[in-house]
Scaffold this motif. Structure first.
Motif, PDB file in Angstrom:
ATOM      1  N   PRO A  21       1.766  10.344 -10.035  1.00 23.15           N
ATOM      2  CA  PRO A  21       1.498  11.316  -8.968  1.00 23.15           C
ATOM      3  C   PRO A  21       0.870  12.613  -9.463  1.00 23.15           C
ATOM      4  CG  PRO A  21       3.847  11.161  -9.390  1.00 23.15           C
ATOM      5  CD  PRO A  21       3.187  10.098 -10.208  1.00 23.15           C
ATOM      6  N   ILE A  22       1.012  12.916 -10.740  1.00 22.25           N
ATOM      7  CA  ILE A  22       0.455  14.157 -11.276  1.00 22.25           C
ATOM      8  C   ILE A  22      -0.987  13.965 -11.740  1.00 22.25           C
ATOM      9  CG2 ILE A  22       0.690  15.900 -13.104  1.00 22.25           C
ATOM     10  CD1 ILE A  22       3.756  15.321 -12.933  1.00 22.25           C
ATOM     11  N   THR A  23      -1.237  12.897 -12.486  1.00 24.38           N
ATOM     12  CA  THR A  23      -2.571  12.691 -13.058  1.00 24.38           C
ATOM     13  C   THR A  23      -3.436  11.727 -12.254  1.00 24.38           C
ATOM     14  OG1 THR A  23      -1.863  10.831 -14.434  1.00 24.38           O
ATOM     15  CG2 THR A  23      -1.666  13.058 -15.385  1.00 24.38           C
ATOM     16  N   ASN A  24      -2.835  11.014 -11.309  1.00 21.52           N
ATOM     17  CA  ASN A  24      -3.517   9.965 -10.546  1.00 21.52           C
ATOM     18  C   ASN A  24      -4.067   8.849 -11.438  1.00 21.52           C
ATOM     19  OD1 ASN A  24      -3.103  10.624  -7.872  1.00 21.52           O
ATOM     20  ND2 ASN A  24      -4.769  12.108  -7.877  1.00 21.52           N
ATOM     21  N   ASP A  56      16.199  -1.371  -6.358  1.00 25.37           N
ATOM     22  CA  ASP A  56      15.405  -0.148  -6.238  1.00 25.37           C
ATOM     23  C   ASP A  56      13.957  -0.403  -6.638  1.00 25.37           C
ATOM     24  OD1 ASP A  56      17.590   1.277  -5.382  1.00 25.37           O
ATOM     25  OD2 ASP A  56      17.988   2.215  -7.332  1.00 25.37           O
ATOM     26  N   LEU A  57      13.772  -1.164  -7.719  1.00 24.77           N
ATOM     27  CA  LEU A  57      12.428  -1.492  -8.183  1.00 24.77           C
ATOM     28  C   LEU A  57      11.687  -2.311  -7.135  1.00 24.77           C
ATOM     29  CD1 LEU A  57      10.252  -1.559 -10.403  1.00 24.77           C
ATOM     30  CD2 LEU A  57      11.418  -3.576 -11.320  1.00 24.77           C
ATOM     31  N   LYS A  58      12.337  -3.314  -6.599  1.00 28.62           N
ATOM     32  CA  LYS A  58      11.710  -4.166  -5.585  1.00 28.62           C
ATOM     33  C   LYS A  58      11.327  -3.340  -4.357  1.00 28.62           C
ATOM     34  CE  LYS A  58      12.458  -8.369  -2.948  1.00 28.62           C
ATOM     35  NZ  LYS A  58      13.371  -9.426  -2.568  1.00 28.62           N
ATOM     36  N   GLU A  59      12.220  -2.479  -3.925  1.00 32.85           N
ATOM     37  CA  GLU A  59      11.961  -1.629  -2.756  1.00 32.85           C
ATOM     38  C   GLU A  59      10.783  -0.693  -3.025  1.00 32.85           C
ATOM     39  OE1 GLU A  59      14.422   1.936  -0.719  1.00 32.85           O
ATOM     40  OE2 GLU A  59      15.515   0.031  -0.889  1.00 32.85           O
ATOM     41  N   TRP A  60      10.731  -0.122  -4.233  1.00 31.27           N
ATOM     42  CA  TRP A  60       9.649   0.792  -4.585  1.00 31.27           C
ATOM     43  C   TRP A  60       8.313   0.055  -4.605  1.00 31.27           C
ATOM     44  CZ3 TRP A  60       6.953   0.803  -9.414  1.00 31.27           C
ATOM     45  CH2 TRP A  60       6.063   1.857  -9.553  1.00 31.27           C
ATOM     46  N   ILE A  61       8.265  -1.140  -5.235  1.00 30.34           N
ATOM     47  CA  ILE A  61       7.018  -1.898  -5.299  1.00 30.34           C
ATOM     48  C   ILE A  61       6.570  -2.309  -3.903  1.00 30.34           C
ATOM     49  CG2 ILE A  61       6.005  -4.079  -6.077  1.00 30.34           C
ATOM     50  CD1 ILE A  61       7.573  -3.697  -8.691  1.00 30.34           C
ATOM     51  N   GLU A  62       7.509  -2.746  -3.062  1.00 32.49           N
ATOM     52  CA  GLU A  62       7.157  -3.156  -1.706  1.00 32.49           C
ATOM     53  C   GLU A  62       6.663  -1.988  -0.857  1.00 32.49           C
ATOM     54  OE1 GLU A  62      10.643  -5.182  -0.317  1.00 32.49           O
ATOM     55  OE2 GLU A  62      10.122  -7.026  -1.398  1.00 32.49           O
ATOM     56  N   SER A  63       7.070  -0.763  -1.221  1.00 29.85           N
ATOM     57  CA  SER A  63       6.653   0.403  -0.439  1.00 29.85           C
ATOM     58  C   SER A  63       5.228   0.850  -0.774  1.00 29.85           C
ATOM     59  CB  SER A  63       7.615   1.572  -0.666  1.00 29.85           C
ATOM     60  OG  SER A  63       7.418   2.142  -1.953  1.00 29.85           O
ATOM     61  N   LEU A  64       4.666   0.334  -1.882  1.00 33.28           N
ATOM     62  CA  LEU A  64       3.310   0.726  -2.252  1.00 33.28           C
ATOM     63  C   LEU A  64       2.314   0.199  -1.225  1.00 33.28           C
ATOM     64  CD1 LEU A  64       3.407   0.053  -6.082  1.00 33.28           C
ATOM     65  CD2 LEU A  64       3.514   2.262  -4.928  1.00 33.28           C
ATOM     66  N   LYS A  65       1.325   1.030  -0.931  1.00 31.94           N
ATOM     67  CA  LYS A  65       0.294   0.672   0.034  1.00 31.94           C
ATOM     68  C   LYS A  65      -1.066   0.698  -0.663  1.00 31.94           C
ATOM     69  CE  LYS A  65       1.572   4.280   2.509  1.00 31.94           C
ATOM     70  NZ  LYS A  65       2.584   4.783   1.650  1.00 31.94           N
ATOM     71  N   PRO A  66      -2.041  -0.042  -0.161  1.00 34.82           N
ATOM     72  CA  PRO A  66      -3.371  -0.017  -0.783  1.00 34.82           C
ATOM     73  C   PRO A  66      -3.936   1.395  -0.894  1.00 34.82           C
ATOM     74  CG  PRO A  66      -3.237  -1.806   0.789  1.00 34.82           C
ATOM     75  CD  PRO A  66      -1.960  -1.008   0.919  1.00 34.82           C
ATOM     76  N   GLU A  67      -3.614   2.246   0.065  1.00 33.41           N
ATOM     77  CA  GLU A  67      -4.127   3.618   0.025  1.00 33.41           C
ATOM     78  C   GLU A  67      -3.644   4.368  -1.205  1.00 33.41           C
ATOM     79  OE1 GLU A  67      -1.820   3.143   3.335  1.00 33.41           O
ATOM     80  OE2 GLU A  67      -3.358   1.621   3.154  1.00 33.41           O
ATOM     81  N   ASP A  68      -2.492   3.954  -1.767  1.00 38.10           N
ATOM     82  CA  ASP A  68      -1.971   4.614  -2.957  1.00 38.10           C
ATOM     83  C   ASP A  68      -2.911   4.451  -4.143  1.00 38.10           C
ATOM     84  OD1 ASP A  68       0.294   5.292  -1.504  1.00 38.10           O
ATOM     85  OD2 ASP A  68       1.434   3.561  -2.211  1.00 38.10           O
ATOM     86  N   PHE A  69      -3.787   3.447  -4.098  1.00 41.74           N
ATOM     87  CA  PHE A  69      -4.669   3.163  -5.212  1.00 41.74           C
ATOM     88  C   PHE A  69      -6.113   3.556  -4.954  1.00 41.74           C
ATOM     89  CE2 PHE A  69      -1.151   0.224  -5.434  1.00 41.74           C
ATOM     90  CZ  PHE A  69      -0.775   0.347  -6.757  1.00 41.74           C
ATOM     91  N   GLU A  70      -6.465   3.937  -3.757  1.00 44.56           N
ATOM     92  CA  GLU A  70      -7.861   4.134  -3.387  1.00 44.56           C
ATOM     93  C   GLU A  70      -8.570   5.211  -4.197  1.00 44.56           C
ATOM     94  OE1 GLU A  70      -7.980   4.717   0.817  1.00 44.56           O
ATOM     95  OE2 GLU A  70      -7.713   2.571   1.222  1.00 44.56           O
ATOM     96  N   LYS A  71      -7.880   6.219  -4.677  1.00 41.68           N
ATOM     97  CA  LYS A  71      -8.543   7.297  -5.377  1.00 41.68           C
ATOM     98  C   LYS A  71      -9.136   6.838  -6.699  1.00 41.68           C
ATOM     99  CE  LYS A  71      -5.948  11.082  -3.415  1.00 41.68           C
ATOM    100  NZ  LYS A  71      -5.041  12.182  -3.644  1.00 41.68           N
ATOM    101  N   ASN A  72      -8.479   5.891  -7.376  1.00 40.89           N
ATOM    102  CA  ASN A  72      -8.923   5.528  -8.704  1.00 40.89           C
ATOM    103  C   ASN A  72      -9.295   4.077  -8.906  1.00 40.89           C
ATOM    104  OD1 ASN A  72      -8.716   7.991 -10.175  1.00 40.89           O
ATOM    105  ND2 ASN A  72      -6.514   7.872  -9.919  1.00 40.89           N
ATOM    106  N   ILE A  73      -8.854   3.201  -8.047  1.00 40.31           N
ATOM    107  CA  ILE A  73      -9.090   1.795  -8.273  1.00 40.31           C
ATOM    108  C   ILE A  73      -9.777   1.190  -7.059  1.00 40.31           C
ATOM    109  CG2 ILE A  73      -7.994  -0.428  -8.739  1.00 40.31           C
ATOM    110  CD1 ILE A  73      -5.679   1.091  -9.971  1.00 40.31           C
ATOM    111  N   GLU A  74     -10.880   0.519  -7.316  1.00 42.18           N
ATOM    112  CA  GLU A  74     -11.565  -0.169  -6.235  1.00 42.18           C
ATOM    113  C   GLU A  74     -11.327  -1.645  -6.395  1.00 42.18           C
ATOM    114  OE1 GLU A  74     -15.641   0.891  -5.891  1.00 42.18           O
ATOM    115  OE2 GLU A  74     -15.215   3.008  -6.140  1.00 42.18           O
ATOM    116  N   PHE A  75     -11.013  -2.321  -5.301  1.00 45.11           N
ATOM    117  CA  PHE A  75     -10.761  -3.757  -5.353  1.00 45.11           C
ATOM    118  C   PHE A  75     -11.968  -4.504  -4.850  1.00 45.11           C
ATOM    119  CE2 PHE A  75      -6.565  -1.938  -5.153  1.00 45.11           C
ATOM    120  CZ  PHE A  75      -5.934  -2.625  -6.158  1.00 45.11           C
TER     121      PHE A  75
END
Length: 160
Positions: free
Chosen positions: A13-16, A141-160
């Protein structure tokens, strides 16, 4: 050595910057490694079972090894020095000889995912990365955190 599995990729979240999350296969030890955008993209594509009509770099490398009757025995993250992880890819040829190839952890893990070989991390690296204490993570907790990730969380740096 501790066998680990790729649990996912997230963004710092700090360095993206992308962060690869590894979890012990037989225990709750975790290891986080900041990696490059292109390597993270390749891992994410593989985890999502995305395929392309032509082989991408890591697929090409794996195809070359297969055509030479060479298997990937395992990959090892063996050293942490000056905040940099060092890894090796262990190859076995058709005569049974092994060769150790120096690699960045992100490249080694990309190869491991495609070849289906174990990802090993030395206990010394885990201890040093976790400042000498055994980090544990609750699987729910890990499973819940991974499931909460959305594609928008990656849009700034990773293109699919």
């Amino acid at each position: 050595m501790v066998e680990m599995e790729v649990q996912g990729i997230t963004l710092d979240p700090i360095t993206n910057m992308p962060v690869l999350l590894l979890k012990g296969k037989e225990n709750d030890e975790i290891l986080t490694i900041w990696i490059g955008v292109f390597e993270a993209n390749s891992i994410a594509m593989h985890l999502e079972s995305m395929t392309y009509p032509r082989p991408l770099t890591y697929d090409l490398f794996t195809n070359i090894l297969n055509s030479l009757s060479t298997s990937v025995e395992n990959v090892i993250i063996h050293t942490l020095k000056d905040n940099t992880y060092y890894a090796s890819i262990i190859l076995r040829d058709k005569e049974g000889r092994t060769v150790e190839i120096d690699a960045r952890p992100s490249d080694a893990i990309n190869i491991a995912l495609r070849s289906g070989c174990p990802i090993l991390v030395s206990e010394e690296v885990l201890a040093e990365a976790n400042n000498g204490k055994k980090e544990k993570i609750d699987e729910e907790d890990l499973k819940e955190w991974i499931e909460s990730l959305k594609p928008e969380d990656f849009e700034k740096n990773i293109e699919f």
